[in-house]
Design a protein around this motif. Structure first.
Motif, short mmCIF file in Angstrom:
data_model
loop_
_atom_site.label_atom_id
_atom_site.label_comp_id
_atom_site.label_asym_id
_atom_site.label_seq_id
_atom_site.Cartn_x
_atom_site.Cartn_y
_atom_site.Cartn_z
N VAL A 145 0.85 -1.19 0.00
CA VAL A 145 0.00 0.00 0.00
C VAL A 145 0.88 1.24 0.00
O VAL A 145 0.63 2.20 -0.74
CB VAL A 145 -0.93 0.00 1.23
N SER A 146 1.93 1.19 0.79
CA SER A 146 2.79 2.37 0.90
C SER A 146 3.50 2.65 -0.42
O SER A 146 3.60 3.80 -0.86
CB SER A 146 3.74 2.20 2.08
N GLU A 147 3.97 1.61 -1.10
CA GLU A 147 4.58 1.83 -2.42
C GLU A 147 3.55 2.40 -3.40
O GLU A 147 3.87 3.27 -4.21
CB GLU A 147 5.11 0.49 -2.99
N ALA A 148 2.33 1.90 -3.34
CA ALA A 148 1.30 2.36 -4.28
C ALA A 148 1.03 3.85 -4.09
O ALA A 148 0.96 4.61 -5.07
CB ALA A 148 0.02 1.56 -4.08
N ILE A 149 0.92 4.28 -2.83
CA ILE A 149 0.64 5.69 -2.56
C ILE A 149 1.82 6.56 -2.99
O ILE A 149 1.66 7.59 -3.65
CB ILE A 149 0.32 5.90 -1.06
N THR A 150 3.02 6.11 -2.65
CA THR A 150 4.23 6.86 -3.01
C THR A 150 4.32 7.05 -4.53
O THR A 150 4.57 8.15 -5.02
CB THR A 150 5.49 6.10 -2.52
N VAL A 151 4.13 5.98 -5.26
CA VAL A 151 4.24 6.06 -6.72
C VAL A 151 3.11 6.91 -7.29
O VAL A 151 3.33 7.74 -8.18
CB VAL A 151 4.22 4.64 -7.33
N ALA A 152 1.91 6.72 -6.78
CA ALA A 152 0.77 7.48 -7.29
C ALA A 152 0.99 8.97 -7.11
O ALA A 152 0.72 9.78 -8.00
CB ALA A 152 -0.52 7.04 -6.60
N GLU A 153 1.52 9.34 -5.95
CA GLU A 153 1.71 10.76 -5.65
C GLU A 153 2.87 11.38 -6.41
O GLU A 153 2.81 12.53 -6.81
CB GLU A 153 1.90 10.96 -4.14
N SER A 154 3.94 10.60 -6.62
CA SER A 154 5.14 11.23 -7.17
C SER A 154 5.29 11.06 -8.68
O SER A 154 6.00 11.82 -9.32
CB SER A 154 6.39 10.69 -6.46
N LEU A 155 4.63 10.06 -9.26
CA LEU A 155 4.83 9.81 -10.70
C LEU A 155 3.57 10.00 -11.53
O LEU A 155 3.64 9.98 -12.74
CB LEU A 155 5.29 8.36 -10.92
N GLN A 156 2.41 10.09 -10.88
CA GLN A 156 1.15 10.08 -11.62
C GLN A 156 1.15 8.99 -12.70
O GLN A 156 1.00 9.27 -13.89
CB GLN A 156 0.86 11.46 -12.26
N LEU B 247 -3.45 0.19 12.40
CA LEU B 247 -2.53 -0.39 11.43
C LEU B 247 -2.96 -0.21 9.98
O LEU B 247 -4.15 -0.13 9.69
CB LEU B 247 -2.37 -1.89 11.72
N SER B 248 -1.99 -0.19 9.09
CA SER B 248 -2.28 -0.16 7.65
C SER B 248 -1.24 -1.00 6.93
O SER B 248 -0.26 -1.44 7.53
CB SER B 248 -2.25 1.27 7.12
N ASP B 249 -1.46 -1.25 5.65
CA ASP B 249 -0.52 -2.00 4.83
C ASP B 249 -0.28 -3.40 5.43
O ASP B 249 0.83 -3.77 5.81
CB ASP B 249 0.80 -1.22 4.72
#
Lengths: 355, 355
Positions: A145-156, B247-249
């Motif tokens: 989930v954390s990778e998904a959010i990071t990528v979504a926010e920084s790379l569109q 908790l998340s992820d």
């Protein structure tokens, strides 16, 4: 579904639900990628970390596409080559990639496993978008989930591939399956007003039941890797394919480990990754018998001389496969795999609705 | 669906799709089990490996059932107590179990983790069937295709619980998720003319999307454990519940390990099992810092004196949870959890059919 129309407009030739073929290193070459796209899916070349063959592979793919009996209409491809290219970003060279992408304009690139996320991917996304005037869409595979959010926010990204723990080959050493990962990613992106990004499920999808379940969980389509290992067009040895058809109980006959990288000398994978492969002599020696890596590596190298006989329960050739391996029953043309899977998914959905 | 009518006839009060509550040790006691069955699900007491409280727990449950505003009609229960009992078979004593089962005739027993499969379960199944004239149905939880076939062939179970890798608490250390495990079990049983046995999916199901996906994959119902940890009726400390909501992820914040058993002195689990719990100080100390078990155990025992403050990222209290933990948003009565999950599943199926 807004996220589905994103895919339909980017890839007008696809038949839904979308099935993409994973960019499996050395195995997903021109013939498989082209066959998948030709059948209404989306084929990817497994370019990996060493791009020295990328231009040649794209050239070969373009030739195969031009030679099709019923070619994919140029109008239907938005002026792109209707196959994608998958990179393993900790090793791939951006300049080499850009030269090839400029020349062939693949319809998608797929990023995976940068040494640093998202920093290492930002220049890749910018350079590719600029080189093809946004024609080449950016897919990024993530495993949390954390990778998904990071990528979504920084790379569109145009597409997120959500890889669960059942996947064969490389992925996060610690992760959930698609069953919980996909819904959690979906909810968290929606809360951040990024619910429009299509999510493609990967890991454990080998038939129509897995496809239908993924759609229910929130996916706009799926990626299959293991299933295409037993396609006629896969660039794979007979020994590897025979072993895949022999196996059952996919969660027991496979294991996540770094030992298969070690014996093959691939030491640059970032620490958070390992790979799911079939338990073989390499694994037994390393984990149960404590054999030193050097000795295990030497035995592996000897084994490579055996050809097809190097696979199997007592073999040492690496058999990457997902937990769905026990569901493989036959070797089929990619076109049949795609059609069968879509038909079975529709039937599964119909049956469940009728109850 | 033949396997569904098996469930409907054994448990006439259930509302489908069936949702059962996992027999979580110490947490699934009378109030939760009764609330789940009262809501049209199937509640289980977590009797575990130490049965010294079993009779008292059954008595308490029977009293709660008798006191319900709208009791479950006796005619609807086939003369059973409409809750089940879950055993951890490597430790549970058969004689004690039989005495309690004879007296209360629970509608189901649930076997899990015998030292030897299937040998240790055969006398259990025979004794229970004979004690209740087959009124008490036999559920067996398995985590692999091979276990499923072995149990199906040797015990003729009434129900198989198919537990995937996302499950919280104990399960096979090496397994697939429900995504591939369930279809493979289904296919292999069908080939052996045992396709009538209802399969109940467990591991990673926390909401209607997971329920609907499980049905698509071939389940006749689901078990939820982690979701009921955040039910009002769970016998659980406030600290544990607060931690779950924080908790998340779920694939990243949890891990499969034996360390949580070690610090709590549970050393009798057969080697093939470990448990999925939230990464906490116990795990970090053991795995990243190499702390000896004795020291870790001592620190755990000190921590138990802290009460609710012993949970949390720096705490040492064991927080067993599945990868679906990141999808938990609230603490609700079990009845609402069941109804919401069923409604959401129906909506998910409807939406997917309309596309």
């Amino acid at each position: 579904m807004a996220s589905l129309s994103v895919l339909r407009s980017a890839y007008p030739w696809i038949k839904t639900p979308l099935i993409a073929c994973a960019p499996m290193l050395r195995i997903a070459t021109g013939p498989l990628a082209v066959a998948v796209s030709r059948a209404g899916g989306l084929g990817f070349l497994g370019a990996g970390f060493d791009l020295s063959n990328l231009e040649a592979d794209l050239k070969h793919s373009a030739e195969l596409l031009a030679k099709l009996d019923t070619p994919i209409n140029h109008k239907d491809t938005n002026g792109t080559l209707p196959i994608g290219v998958g990179f393993i970003n900790w090793g791939a060279d951006l300049k080499t990639a850009i030269a090839a992408i400029k020349r062939y304009t693949p319809c998608a690139v797929w990023f995976f496993a940068p040494a640093s996320l998202p920093d290492d991917l930002v220049p890749w996304a910018e350079a590719i978008r600029s080189a093809t005037n946004n024609k080449t869409k950016i897919w990024v595979q993530v495993g949390s989930v954390s990778e998904a959010i990071t990528v979504a926010e920084s790379l569109q990204p145009d597409v997120l591939v959500i890889q669960g723990s059942d996947a064969g080959g490389h992925g996060l050493a610690r992760s959930a399956s698609v069953l919980t990962l996909l819904p959690e990613v979906k909810d968290r992106l929606r809360e951040r007003s990024m619910g429009h990004i299509p999510l493609i499920a990967a890991g454990g999808i080998v038939d129509g039941r897995g496809l239908a379940a993924s759609l229910i969980l929130g996916a706009s389509g799926v990626v299959m890797g293991t299933r295409f290992l037993t396609s006629k067009e896969a660039n794979i040895s007979h020994g590897y394919q025979s072993e895949l058809l022999r196996l059952s109980d996919g969660g027991r006959c496979t294991v996540r480990s770094t030992v298969y990288d070690k014996v093959r000398g691939f030491t640059s994978w970032p620490e958070r990754y390992n790979g799911r492969g079939v338990i073989n002599q390499t694994y037994v020696d390393a984990v149960e018998k404590g054999m030193p890596d050097e000795e295990n590596q030497r035995l592996y190298e000897e084994e490579t001389k055996k050809g097809d006989a190097g696979w199997g329960p007592n073999g040492r050739m690496t058999t990457y496969a997902g937990t769905g391996v026990g569901l493989l029953r036959d070797i089929l043309p990619a076109e049949d795999i795609i059609r069968n899977t879509q038909v079975e998914a529709e039937r599964a959905i119909k049956n469940i609705s009728a109850e």
